[in-house]
Each structure stands twice: as structure tokens, then as C-alpha cells.
Design a protein around this motif. Structure first.
Motif, PDB file in Angstrom:
ATOM      1  N   ALA A 108       1.217  -0.882  -0.074  1.00 39.96           N
ATOM      2  CA  ALA A 108      -0.241   0.287  -0.188  1.00 39.96           C
ATOM      3  C   ALA A 108       0.819   1.363  -0.107  1.00 39.96           C
ATOM      4  CB  ALA A 108      -0.976   0.035   1.417  1.00 39.96           C
ATOM      5  N   ALA A 109       1.852   1.015   0.685  1.00 38.07           N
ATOM      6  CA  ALA A 109       3.083   1.800   0.946  1.00 38.07           C
ATOM      7  C   ALA A 109       3.519   2.702  -0.898  1.00 38.07           C
ATOM      8  CB  ALA A 109       3.808   2.176   1.887  1.00 38.07           C
ATOM      9  N   ARG A 110       4.283   1.771  -0.935  1.00 38.57           N
ATOM     10  CA  ARG A 110       4.513   1.390  -2.851  1.00 38.57           C
ATOM     11  C   ARG A 110       3.656   2.026  -3.714  1.00 38.57           C
ATOM     12  NH1 ARG A 110       6.396  -3.659  -1.145  1.00 38.57           N
ATOM     13  NH2 ARG A 110       8.694  -3.373  -0.809  1.00 38.57           N
ATOM     14  N   ALA A 111       2.044   1.637  -3.785  1.00 39.27           N
ATOM     15  CA  ALA A 111       1.616   2.191  -4.434  1.00 39.27           C
ATOM     16  C   ALA A 111       0.820   3.712  -3.991  1.00 39.27           C
ATOM     17  CB  ALA A 111      -0.007   1.542  -4.043  1.00 39.27           C
ATOM     18  N   ALA A 112       1.557   4.803  -2.893  1.00 40.70           N
ATOM     19  CA  ALA A 112       1.113   5.936  -3.037  1.00 40.70           C
ATOM     20  C   ALA A 112       2.257   6.857  -2.748  1.00 40.70           C
ATOM     21  CB  ALA A 112       0.477   6.082  -0.922  1.00 40.70           C
ATOM     22  N   ARG A 113       3.384   5.839  -2.987  1.00 40.99           N
ATOM     23  CA  ARG A 113       4.725   6.406  -3.436  1.00 40.99           C
ATOM     24  C   ARG A 113       4.289   7.966  -4.318  1.00 40.99           C
ATOM     25  NH1 ARG A 113      10.789   3.684  -4.448  1.00 40.99           N
ATOM     26  NH2 ARG A 113      11.762   5.652  -3.768  1.00 40.99           N
ATOM     27  N   ALA A 114       3.553   7.820  -4.948  1.00 41.94           N
ATOM     28  CA  ALA A 114       3.821   9.008  -6.084  1.00 41.94           C
ATOM     29  C   ALA A 114       3.563  10.176  -5.597  1.00 41.94           C
ATOM     30  CB  ALA A 114       2.354   8.699  -7.912  1.00 41.94           C
ATOM     31  N   ARG A 115       2.520   9.463  -4.330  1.00 43.47           N
ATOM     32  CA  ARG A 115       2.150  11.548  -4.168  1.00 43.47           C
ATOM     33  C   ARG A 115       2.573  11.389  -2.294  1.00 43.47           C
ATOM     34  NH1 ARG A 115      -2.483  10.118  -2.182  1.00 43.47           N
ATOM     35  NH2 ARG A 115      -2.692   7.712  -2.536  1.00 43.47           N
ATOM     36  N   ILE A 116       3.416  10.497  -1.680  1.00 44.06           N
ATOM     37  CA  ILE A 116       3.823  10.344  -0.207  1.00 44.06           C
ATOM     38  C   ILE A 116       4.907  10.188  -0.565  1.00 44.06           C
ATOM     39  CG2 ILE A 116       3.228  10.360   1.940  1.00 44.06           C
ATOM     40  CD1 ILE A 116       0.253   9.483   1.269  1.00 44.06           C
ATOM     41  N   THR A 163      -3.055   6.545   8.818  1.00 49.33           N
ATOM     42  CA  THR A 163      -4.109   5.683   8.623  1.00 49.33           C
ATOM     43  C   THR A 163      -4.894   5.127   7.552  1.00 49.33           C
ATOM     44  OG1 THR A 163      -4.742   6.791  10.364  1.00 49.33           O
ATOM     45  CG2 THR A 163      -6.535   6.241   8.948  1.00 49.33           C
ATOM     46  N   ARG A 164      -4.664   6.412   6.443  1.00 52.69           N
ATOM     47  CA  ARG A 164      -4.745   5.660   4.856  1.00 52.69           C
ATOM     48  C   ARG A 164      -4.155   4.993   4.454  1.00 52.69           C
ATOM     49  NH1 ARG A 164      -4.780  11.950   4.473  1.00 52.69           N
ATOM     50  NH2 ARG A 164      -1.971  11.475   3.856  1.00 52.69           N
ATOM     51  N   CYS A 165      -2.013   4.379   5.152  1.00 55.17           N
ATOM     52  CA  CYS A 165      -1.407   3.925   4.684  1.00 55.17           C
ATOM     53  C   CYS A 165      -2.922   2.128   4.770  1.00 55.17           C
ATOM     54  CB  CYS A 165      -0.185   3.916   4.783  1.00 55.17           C
ATOM     55  SG  CYS A 165       0.483   2.220   4.353  1.00 55.17           S
ATOM     56  N   LYS A 166      -3.015   1.819   6.130  1.00 55.71           N
ATOM     57  CA  LYS A 166      -3.364   1.409   6.638  1.00 55.71           C
ATOM     58  C   LYS A 166      -4.679   0.385   5.809  1.00 55.71           C
ATOM     59  CE  LYS A 166      -3.883   1.381  11.034  1.00 55.71           C
ATOM     60  NZ  LYS A 166      -4.644   1.194  12.606  1.00 55.71           N
TER      61      LYS A 166
END
Length: 348
Positions: free
Chosen positions: A177-185, A268-271
Motif C-alpha cells: 500500500a505504501a509503494r502504491a502511494a509513493r507518487a503522492r507520498i 491511517t490511509r496506508c492501513k
């Protein structure tokens, strides 16, 4: 000698000593007046004539808090006790030190609990108030006639230490999940990896600066820690790889989150995203999702996980303490929950 007189507004106690000014105070109960008189006379017998100046009856808690904020707080971490100190000053600030009784402190304790604060948070509030009275006694030489009122009350029972560890697959889904959000975070997978590999607290991770990270020696020096002491943390190969994958920031910081509060929203969003990935995989495999999967996981639980893994790798107590920053075995034990199955394998 102590004299007691009942008046309309309560019991008046007066202390008279030859060659010294008299001192008096009025109490609701005779018993309180007698306790105060005994304490004053005991101080006089010890040669503490300052008790007759009645500084405690002329100094407000707000005045003590103001001095404390100037002389003590700058040497502490910015968030350490500041919030609790402000709450104590807000509640008792206008009152003179001698007017704050144990019953008043107990009432404040009950109010905080009724507001929904945890037992540990209430204890922090009480400790902050107690610290102000101790500061008044030791640093300002103000004699408290009946002592520190916080010491005379019952504190809420401390909650049991959390023993939450990562279950099978939780870390993998968090990282996905963290890698999927990497572009934003940027940096989310790395901060999660470092937490599990190094046992650093969230505040320590977010405060990391590249100038204090030595990738060649595989160390990270922490200056701003919870216990107020600096320490150097050894970095595993996985931790080094995570740091090497990060871009260098102009401000010299390793991560961009300004504070723990801002990161908590990201966490929280990552979880939530990790849970969705898990449920999608369960549906594809025709398996019923476990309702407990990631449900009650906190970021600080990664520190529990990291500490337990250090012990499972065979590190000694002092070696683990040098990593985690704990000062005593009793404190370290709260964070150490070694799986029984792995212990059984060591027993043979």
C-alpha cells in the motif's frame, strides 16, 4: 505555639513564635488546620524561618508555571510535558500554591477521566502539576505548608502494556500500500521499513537528518529522543537499502513530514489501503478475510515488533537497549514479546 479559633468562614489556625512574625490561615475543617499547623511548626524546629513569610500563600501556580517555562522547558523536548503543563496552569493558575489541596487535585483527576482521557494521559497531567510544586520547593525555595498535594492522591491504574506484534502478511500488505502511494507520498515505504528494522520511535524517524546518518558505517545518530539523551542506532542491511533509495532533500531532512500528527493521517490511509488489498486478495482466493488483520495496529507497534525481533536475533539486553534507548530492563521488558514457538526451537 499554635492557636485555633472557629469563625464563620471556618477554622483559623495561627502560629506564634517569640521574635518572629505570626502566621495564620483559615481552613474549612479543624483537621486540616491542625495538619497545617504541625507542618509549619515542624519546619520552624528545623530552622526554616522562611515558612513564616508565607510565600506559598502569595505565589500563584501561574507565576510558578511561567518561571518553569523559562528555566526548565527549554532544556526539554518541545512536546515533553508542555501540553500537560499548560493544562495544569489553565486549571489551577489563578490559585495560590497554599490554596491547592489534595482534594482539588483529585477532583481534577476525576474530571480528566470523565472527559475520556486515558489513564496514562491523566498520569502525565498529574506528573506535570507535581513537577510545578517540586520546582517551587526546590528551585524557588517556597515552603509548601502541607507538602506537594499531588503526592497525596491516588493515581489511575496504568494500562497494561500493548503486546501487539505483526501477524503473517501484515507488513507485506503495508509495504504494498505504501509503494502504491509513493507518487503522492514519498518515503512512506522507507519509514515503515526503518521502524521495523531499527526500533526507532516515530518522532525520532521524522527528526532524522542526513548529516547524522553514516551509510558507510551503517549508523544513525539521534539527538532529539524521548528520554532526553542522544544515542546512535545501528542500521541493518534492509535499513541501509531503504535509506539509499530515498532522494536527498534540500532542507537536509530524511523525511518530509513536519510532525507526528501529520504522519498519522498518512498512516491511517496506508492501513486502509492495505486492508483493501488484503480483502481483494482474499476474495480472489475464495478465502474469508480475517477481521483482526491490521484492525488495531498502531505505528508504535512497529517498535514493539522491532524490539522483539532484535532479541530473537540473539542480541543481548544491553545491545538491544543501545538500539531502543530504554534505560532499564523493566522498561525494555514491556516492549519485548518473544514468540513462544521460537523460544521452543532454541530449547531443542
Amino acid at each position: 505555639m499554635a492557636f485555633f479559633e472557629q469563625r464563620k468562614n471556618g477554622w483559623r489556625a495561627q502560629i506564634r513564635r517569640k521574635g518572629m512574625p505570626s502566621i495564620s490561615r483559615t481552613f474549612d475543617l479543624l483537621a486540616d488546620a491542625q495538619v497545617w499547623a504541625r507542618e509549619v511548626e515542624r519546619e520552624l524546629q528545623r530552622g526554616n524561618a522562611a515558612v513564616l513569610r508565607d510565600d506559598a500563600g502569595k505565589t500563584t501556580l501561574a507565576q510558578v508555571a511561567e518561571r518553569y517555562a523559562v528555566t526548565v522547558l527549554p532544556g526539554k523536548r518541545a512536546h515533553s510535558g508542555k501540553t500537560y503543563l499548560q493544562a495544569a496552569a489553565s486549571r489551577f493558575g489563578p490559585l495560590f500554591l497554599s490554596a491547592i489541596r489534595a482534594v482539588d487535585v483529585a477532583a481534577w483527576r476525576d474530571e480528566l477521566l470523565a472527559e475520556g482521557l486515558s489513564a496514562q494521559s491523566v498520569i502525565h497531567h498529574l506528573n506535570a502539576l507535581s513537577g510545578l510544586f517540586s520546582f517551587a520547593e526546590k528551585e524557588l525555595s517556597i515552603t509548601l505548608p502541607v507538602g506537594n498535594p499531588v503526592r497525596g492522591i491516588r493515581k489511575p491504574a496504568k494500562p497494561r502494556g500493548r503486546d501487539r506484534r505483526l501477524t503473517a502478511g501484515e507488513l507485506d500488505y503495508l509495504l504494498r500500500a505504501a509503494r502504491a502511494a509513493r507518487a503522492r507520498i514519498g518515503g512512506l515505504p522507507q519509514v515503515i521499513t526503518l521502524a521495523v528494522e531499527s526500533s526507532m520511535r516515530l518522532g525520532e524517524l521524522l527528526g532524522l537528518e542526513w548529516s547524522r546518518v553514516d551509510l558507510a558505517r551503517r549508523t544513525a545518530h539521534l539527538v532529539d529522543t524521548k528520554n532526553g539523551e542522544s544515542r546512535t542506532v545501528a542500521l541493518s542491511s534492509a535499513a541501509v537499502a531503504a535509506l539509499q533509495s530515498l532522494p536527498l532533500r534540500i532542507d537536509g531532512r530524511v523525511f518530509g513530514w513536519a510532525a507526528s500528527d501529520s504522519f498519522e493521517k498518512t498512516w491511517t490511509r496506508c492501513k486502509a489501503s492495505a486492508r483493501k488489498l488484503y480483502e481483494a486478495d482474499c476474495t480472489a482466493q475464495g478465502v474469508k478475510p480475517d477481521p483482526a488483520f491490521l484492525a488495531d495496529l498502531r505505528f508504535h507497534d512497529l517498535r514493539h515488533e522491532a524490539t522483539s525481533r532484535l532479541f530473537e536475533k540473539g542480541l543481548g539486553v544491553m545491545e538491544v537497549a543501545s538500539m531502543t534507548g530504554h534505560k532499564s530492563l523493566s522498561m525494555l521488558k514491556r516492549y519485548t514479546h518473544i514468540e513462544a514457538e521460537k523460544l521452543a526451537q532454541k530449547l531443542g
